[in-house]
Scaffold this motif. Structure first.
Motif, PDB file in Angstrom:
ATOM      1  N   ARG A 119       0.807  -1.219   0.000  1.00  0.00           N
ATOM      2  CA  ARG A 119       0.000   0.000   0.000  1.00  0.00           C
ATOM      3  C   ARG A 119       0.842   1.272   0.000  1.00  0.00           C
ATOM      4  NH1 ARG A 119      -4.916   1.404   4.262  1.00  0.00           N
ATOM      5  NH2 ARG A 119      -5.301   3.525   3.519  1.00  0.00           N
ATOM      6  N   GLU A 120       1.959   1.258   0.723  1.00  0.00           N
ATOM      7  CA  GLU A 120       2.755   2.488   0.828  1.00  0.00           C
ATOM      8  C   GLU A 120       3.439   2.845  -0.494  1.00  0.00           C
ATOM      9  OE1 GLU A 120       5.264  -0.949   2.451  1.00  0.00           O
ATOM     10  OE2 GLU A 120       3.186  -0.215   2.617  1.00  0.00           O
ATOM     11  N   ARG A 121       3.466   1.915  -1.464  1.00  0.00           N
ATOM     12  CA  ARG A 121       4.090   2.215  -2.752  1.00  0.00           C
ATOM     13  C   ARG A 121       3.071   2.320  -3.888  1.00  0.00           C
ATOM     14  NH1 ARG A 121       8.194  -1.764  -1.456  1.00  0.00           N
ATOM     15  NH2 ARG A 121       7.570  -3.048  -3.235  1.00  0.00           N
ATOM     16  N   VAL A 122       1.809   2.271  -3.582  1.00  0.00           N
ATOM     17  CA  VAL A 122       0.782   2.264  -4.626  1.00  0.00           C
ATOM     18  C   VAL A 122       0.822   3.543  -5.455  1.00  0.00           C
ATOM     19  CG1 VAL A 122      -1.708   2.411  -5.034  1.00  0.00           C
ATOM     20  CG2 VAL A 122      -0.791   0.624  -3.555  1.00  0.00           C
ATOM     21  N   ARG A 123       0.900   4.695  -4.800  1.00  0.00           N
ATOM     22  CA  ARG A 123       0.873   5.966  -5.533  1.00  0.00           C
ATOM     23  C   ARG A 123       2.064   6.123  -6.483  1.00  0.00           C
ATOM     24  NH1 ARG A 123      -2.979   9.637  -3.764  1.00  0.00           N
ATOM     25  NH2 ARG A 123      -3.974   9.172  -1.767  1.00  0.00           N
ATOM     26  N   PRO A 124       3.311   5.939  -6.015  1.00  0.00           N
ATOM     27  CA  PRO A 124       4.427   6.104  -6.961  1.00  0.00           C
ATOM     28  C   PRO A 124       4.439   5.049  -8.063  1.00  0.00           C
ATOM     29  CG  PRO A 124       5.221   5.328  -4.828  1.00  0.00           C
ATOM     30  CD  PRO A 124       3.803   5.719  -4.629  1.00  0.00           C
ATOM     31  N   VAL A 125       4.023   3.814  -7.751  1.00  0.00           N
ATOM     32  CA  VAL A 125       3.975   2.790  -8.798  1.00  0.00           C
ATOM     33  C   VAL A 125       2.901   3.137  -9.824  1.00  0.00           C
ATOM     34  CG1 VAL A 125       3.488   0.350  -9.273  1.00  0.00           C
ATOM     35  CG2 VAL A 125       4.901   0.984  -7.307  1.00  0.00           C
ATOM     36  N   TYR A 126       1.817   3.715  -9.358  1.00  0.00           N
ATOM     37  CA  TYR A 126       0.759   4.156 -10.281  1.00  0.00           C
ATOM     38  C   TYR A 126       1.311   5.192 -11.261  1.00  0.00           C
ATOM     39  CZ  TYR A 126      -3.806   5.846 -11.863  1.00  0.00           C
ATOM     40  OH  TYR A 126      -4.889   6.209 -12.638  1.00  0.00           O
ATOM     41  N   LYS A 127       2.139   6.098 -10.747  1.00  0.00           N
ATOM     42  CA  LYS A 127       2.737   7.115 -11.609  1.00  0.00           C
ATOM     43  C   LYS A 127       3.642   6.479 -12.662  1.00  0.00           C
ATOM     44  CE  LYS A 127       5.525  11.342 -11.369  1.00  0.00           C
ATOM     45  NZ  LYS A 127       6.259  12.269 -10.457  1.00  0.00           N
ATOM     46  N   GLU A 128       4.409   5.461 -12.267  1.00  0.00           N
ATOM     47  CA  GLU A 128       5.269   4.774 -13.223  1.00  0.00           C
ATOM     48  C   GLU A 128       4.438   3.993 -14.240  1.00  0.00           C
ATOM     49  OE1 GLU A 128       8.802   5.091 -13.334  1.00  0.00           O
ATOM     50  OE2 GLU A 128       7.982   6.735 -12.141  1.00  0.00           O
ATOM     51  N   ALA A 129       3.351   3.392 -13.777  1.00  0.00           N
ATOM     52  CA  ALA A 129       2.478   2.647 -14.694  1.00  0.00           C
ATOM     53  C   ALA A 129       1.850   3.579 -15.722  1.00  0.00           C
ATOM     54  CB  ALA A 129       1.391   1.920 -13.907  1.00  0.00           C
ATOM     55  N   GLN A 130       1.586   4.815 -15.315  1.00  0.00           N
ATOM     56  CA  GLN A 130       1.090   5.802 -16.273  1.00  0.00           C
ATOM     57  C   GLN A 130       2.152   6.099 -17.320  1.00  0.00           C
ATOM     58  OE1 GLN A 130      -0.101   8.887 -13.396  1.00  0.00           O
ATOM     59  NE2 GLN A 130      -2.195   8.709 -14.167  1.00  0.00           N
ATOM     60  N   TYR A 131       3.398   6.258 -16.887  1.00  0.00           N
ATOM     61  CA  TYR A 131       4.474   6.576 -17.822  1.00  0.00           C
ATOM     62  C   TYR A 131       4.661   5.450 -18.838  1.00  0.00           C
ATOM     63  CZ  TYR A 131       9.154   7.466 -19.629  1.00  0.00           C
ATOM     64  OH  TYR A 131      10.219   7.669 -20.463  1.00  0.00           O
ATOM     65  N   TYR A 132       4.631   4.203 -18.370  1.00  0.00           N
ATOM     66  CA  TYR A 132       4.838   3.065 -19.265  1.00  0.00           C
ATOM     67  C   TYR A 132       3.542   2.600 -19.940  1.00  0.00           C
ATOM     68  CZ  TYR A 132       9.493   2.671 -17.189  1.00  0.00           C
ATOM     69  OH  TYR A 132      10.786   2.926 -16.777  1.00  0.00           O
ATOM     70  N   GLU A 142      -6.092   1.224  -9.255  1.00  0.00           N
ATOM     71  CA  GLU A 142      -7.214   2.127  -8.993  1.00  0.00           C
ATOM     72  C   GLU A 142      -8.305   1.464  -8.157  1.00  0.00           C
ATOM     73  OE1 GLU A 142      -8.517   3.371 -12.801  1.00  0.00           O
ATOM     74  OE2 GLU A 142      -6.923   4.862 -13.086  1.00  0.00           O
ATOM     75  N   ASP A 143      -8.259   0.144  -8.065  1.00  0.00           N
ATOM     76  CA  ASP A 143      -9.301  -0.573  -7.339  1.00  0.00           C
ATOM     77  C   ASP A 143      -8.896  -0.906  -5.910  1.00  0.00           C
ATOM     78  OD1 ASP A 143     -11.947  -1.575  -7.509  1.00  0.00           O
ATOM     79  OD2 ASP A 143     -11.176  -3.630  -7.576  1.00  0.00           O
ATOM     80  N   ILE A 144      -7.740  -0.418  -5.452  1.00  0.00           N
ATOM     81  CA  ILE A 144      -7.315  -0.669  -4.076  1.00  0.00           C
ATOM     82  C   ILE A 144      -6.991   0.662  -3.416  1.00  0.00           C
ATOM     83  CG2 ILE A 144      -6.426  -2.971  -4.619  1.00  0.00           C
ATOM     84  CD1 ILE A 144      -3.626  -1.829  -4.689  1.00  0.00           C
ATOM     85  N   GLN A 145      -6.916   0.636  -2.098  1.00  0.00           N
ATOM     86  CA  GLN A 145      -6.552   1.837  -1.356  1.00  0.00           C
ATOM     87  C   GLN A 145      -5.063   2.121  -1.518  1.00  0.00           C
ATOM     88  OE1 GLN A 145      -8.793   3.767  -0.677  1.00  0.00           O
ATOM     89  NE2 GLN A 145      -9.712   3.461   1.327  1.00  0.00           N
ATOM     90  N   PRO A 146      -4.670   3.388  -1.527  1.00  0.00           N
ATOM     91  CA  PRO A 146      -5.511   4.569  -1.292  1.00  0.00           C
ATOM     92  C   PRO A 146      -6.149   5.163  -2.548  1.00  0.00           C
ATOM     93  CG  PRO A 146      -3.223   5.222  -1.384  1.00  0.00           C
ATOM     94  CD  PRO A 146      -3.234   3.728  -1.566  1.00  0.00           C
ATOM     95  N   LEU A 147      -5.884   4.576  -3.717  1.00  0.00           N
ATOM     96  CA  LEU A 147      -6.392   5.181  -4.944  1.00  0.00           C
ATOM     97  C   LEU A 147      -7.905   5.033  -5.081  1.00  0.00           C
ATOM     98  CD1 LEU A 147      -3.638   4.234  -7.538  1.00  0.00           C
ATOM     99  CD2 LEU A 147      -3.929   6.340  -6.245  1.00  0.00           C
TER     100      LEU A 147
END
Length: 289
Positions: A119-132, A142-147
């Motif tokens: 959970r503590e890495r969800v936000r930065p990994v989401y940003k990388e997933a957007q880039y790739y 997007e279906d898990i917390q905190p997103l």
């Protein structure tokens, strides 16, 4: 006795004469084509990748299978390692991606086996997933917390189109006042109200007598702006004033801004008949260092 040998008639124009050097040039081999000419003449061959791919992502090293990088066709990684694009290599022969590699391991773990980050890495990994452009990973995150909670929060904030502008105004006013006073902190007044209609408890029976709905031809009953620096509202949702205050403080804190707030009263301005504003006024204290 003079012997005269047969010679070709020489033209009177010296430019028509061909020197020996000119004749030699005519028989020289063609020069090597330039890179531009070569590119136009022969297309570059597709880049070939090994089955096991060594990677250098911003100075961090990884090793994975080529099939892993190509697992989802519509991603940047699949396009990069499709052979249609040239990928540079470092001194050790690793394929170089000019991107921070801190969370690239989480990207590979999802491509390998569908694993999601903690959970503590969800936000930065989401940003990388957007880039790739890894759509399946974005959908899962997007279906898990905190997103997941953030999507609900943004749906609420979408009711206030100037929310981000108001946040910027809070920051600019607080910064200006702190610089003018050469102070560590600055205070400003913020109004947060959910209902557009002014009301006091004992005036509830007369609530409908003060109508704000009107056509463009009807005169405006009154124009009122609370004497505050920034005003949020109104909105129509179950979320109340305290929910919006939480959003304001959270978003300011995410930008590294320390903020405290407290209610210091209500706007007592008389509007019409027995109606008073009664919108809550909050004092925000922004601490800069």
């Amino acid at each position: 006795m003079v012997v005269v040998t047969g010679q070709n008639k020489v033209s009177g124009n010296p430019d028509d004469a061909m020197s020996s050097s000119d004749a030699e040039d005519d028989f020289q081999e063609p020069a090597t084509p330039t890179a531009t000419q070569a590119g136009q003449a022969l297309p570059l061959l597709p880049q070939q990748f090994p089955e096991v791919v060594p990677l250098n992502v911003g100075g961090m090293y990884f090793t994975t299978r080529l099939s892993t990088l190509r697992r989802y066709e519509d991603t940047m990684l699949a396009a990069m390692f499709s052979g249609r694009h040239y990928i540079p290599t470092d001194a050790e022969g690793r394929y170089f991606i000019d991107r921070d590699g801190t969370y690239f391991g989480d990207i590979l773990n999802f491509l390998r086996s569908g694993d999601l980050p903690p959970r503590e890495r969800v936000r930065p990994v989401y940003k990388e997933a957007q880039y790739y452009s890894i759509g399946p990973l974005l959908d899962n995150l997007e279906d898990i917390q905190p997103l997941k909670g953030e999507k609900v929060r943004q749906a609420f904030l979408g009711l206030m189109p100037y929310y981000k502008d108001h946040l910027e105004r809070i920051i600019e006013i607080a910064k200006l006042r702190a610089m003018q006073r050469k102070a560590r902190f600055a205070k400003l007044k913020v109004c947060v109200f959910k209902e557009e209609m002014p009301i006091t408890p004992y005036e509830c029976p007369h609530f409908n007598s003060l109508r704000f709905e009107r056509s463009e031809s009807e005169p405006k009953l009154f124009e009122h702006h609370c004497e505050v620096d920034v005003s949020f509202g109104p909105w129509e949702a179950v979320a109340d004033v305290y929910d919006l205050l939480h959003c304001i403080v959270t978003d300011l804190s995410d930008r590294g801004i320390s903020v405290d707030h407290q209610c210091i009263g209500v706007c007592d301005k008389h509007l019409i008949n027995h109606y008073y504003c009664k919108r809550p006024i909050y004092e925000f204290k922004i601490t800069w260092w």
